[in-house]
Design an enzyme around this catalytic site. Structure first.
Site, short mmCIF file in Angstrom:
data_model
loop_
_atom_site.label_atom_id
_atom_site.label_comp_id
_atom_site.label_asym_id
_atom_site.label_seq_id
_atom_site.Cartn_x
_atom_site.Cartn_y
_atom_site.Cartn_z
N ARG A 40 -38.84 34.28 35.58
CA ARG A 40 -39.30 34.61 36.82
C ARG A 40 -40.66 34.61 36.99
NH1 ARG A 40 -35.11 38.62 40.07
NH2 ARG A 40 -33.50 37.42 40.17
N ALA A 66 -33.42 31.31 38.46
CA ALA A 66 -32.28 30.73 38.06
C ALA A 66 -31.36 30.36 38.95
CB ALA A 66 -31.55 31.70 36.94
N TYR A 157 -19.49 42.75 37.36
CA TYR A 157 -19.91 42.10 36.15
C TYR A 157 -18.69 41.18 35.49
CZ TYR A 157 -22.50 41.57 31.68
OH TYR A 157 -23.03 41.15 30.65
N LYS A 161 -18.28 37.28 34.63
CA LYS A 161 -18.02 36.96 33.26
C LYS A 161 -16.68 36.18 32.98
CE LYS A 161 -22.30 37.96 31.90
NZ LYS A 161 -23.39 36.84 31.60
#
Length: 254
Positions: A40, A66, A157, A161
């Protein structure tokens, strides 16, 4: 047999200023690739750039968000202006949270999904199109042992994934006819910043009790996996794979 020689290739490491991303970026450079490292803010990549330069490698930092397609498109153009090709994409960004399920806000859900899943889709669009035009390429996603079966306490999370795994295999099928391979690495528990933030003493004991090697991994232990998947000579017939580097965590039941 120069199975792992990446000389002349260009690798883009999105999130390459992180602990794990940096270690893998260093390995790509050590095996001859020109490495574009994104962060960043460019100053966050200075440590990785310095280590690569000291080892005689070639690397450049790019400031990129991103989750922004326009940023990723500018990154691609910058890489093409630099080396003329984009051969390897290693996608490392990750965001985690241990928020209990009923306390998860829409903002937290969206933030984690954007970083962990949406950014994978966007980067695969931008760089996959370029690789298809080139007629070759290797895309490597970083998944997680929480992708399935899901870990407790990290609901969003884990879901993100699992999406990475699905996208990896979907894109492997889509891109195979153009000689573009898409694979994912499933790391176990490593000393990354996002892990330290949510690991209590009790949680660590539980994790190690479920890991046959009874320890955390070191960042350097991901380097071999990424070089293998990056090299067309070593893994030219490998696509759609989910390569575990987890100390045996995924092999455990009770």
């Amino acid at each position: 047999m120069q199975l792992f020689d990446l000389t002349g290739k260009t690798a883009i490491v999105i999130g390459g200023s992180s602990t794990l991303g940096g270690a893998m970026a260093e390995a790509l450079a050590a095996h001859g690739a020109n490495v574009a490292i994104t962060a960043r803010s460019a100053d966050r990549a200075e440590g990785v750039l310095s280590r690569i330069a000291q080892a005689g490698g070639q690397a450049r930092a790019f400031e990129v968000e991103a989750t922004s397609k326009s940023d990723l498109e500018q990154l691609l153009q910058g890489v093409l202006d630099w080396t003329g090709s984009a051969d390897i994409l290693l996608h490392c960004p990750g965001r985690n949270s241990a928020t209990p399920f009923f306390d998860i806000t829409e903002e937290e859900w969206d933030g984690i999904m954007d970083v962990n899943a949406k950014s994978v889709m966007l980067a695969s669009q931008v760089f996959g199109k370029q690789m298809i035009a080139q007629g070759s390429g290797s895309i490597i996603h970083i998944s997680s042992v929480s992708s399935g079966p899901a870990l407790s306490r990290v609901f969003t999370y884990s879901a993100s994934k699992a999406a990475v795994n699905n996208m990896t295999q979907f894109l492997a099928r889509e891109f195979a006819g153009s000689n573009v391979r898409v694979n994912a690495i499933i790391p176990g528990f490593f000393p990354a910043e996002q892990n330290r933030a949510i690991l209590s003493e009790e949680r660590v004991a539980s994790i190690l009790g479920h890991t046959p090697m009874n320890r955390f991994g070191s960042p350097e232990e991901l380097q071999g996996a990424v070089i293998y998947l990056a090299s067309e000579r070593a893994s030219g017939y490998v696509t759609g794979s989910l390569l575990r580097v987890d100390g045996g965590f995924g092999a455990m039941t009770i």
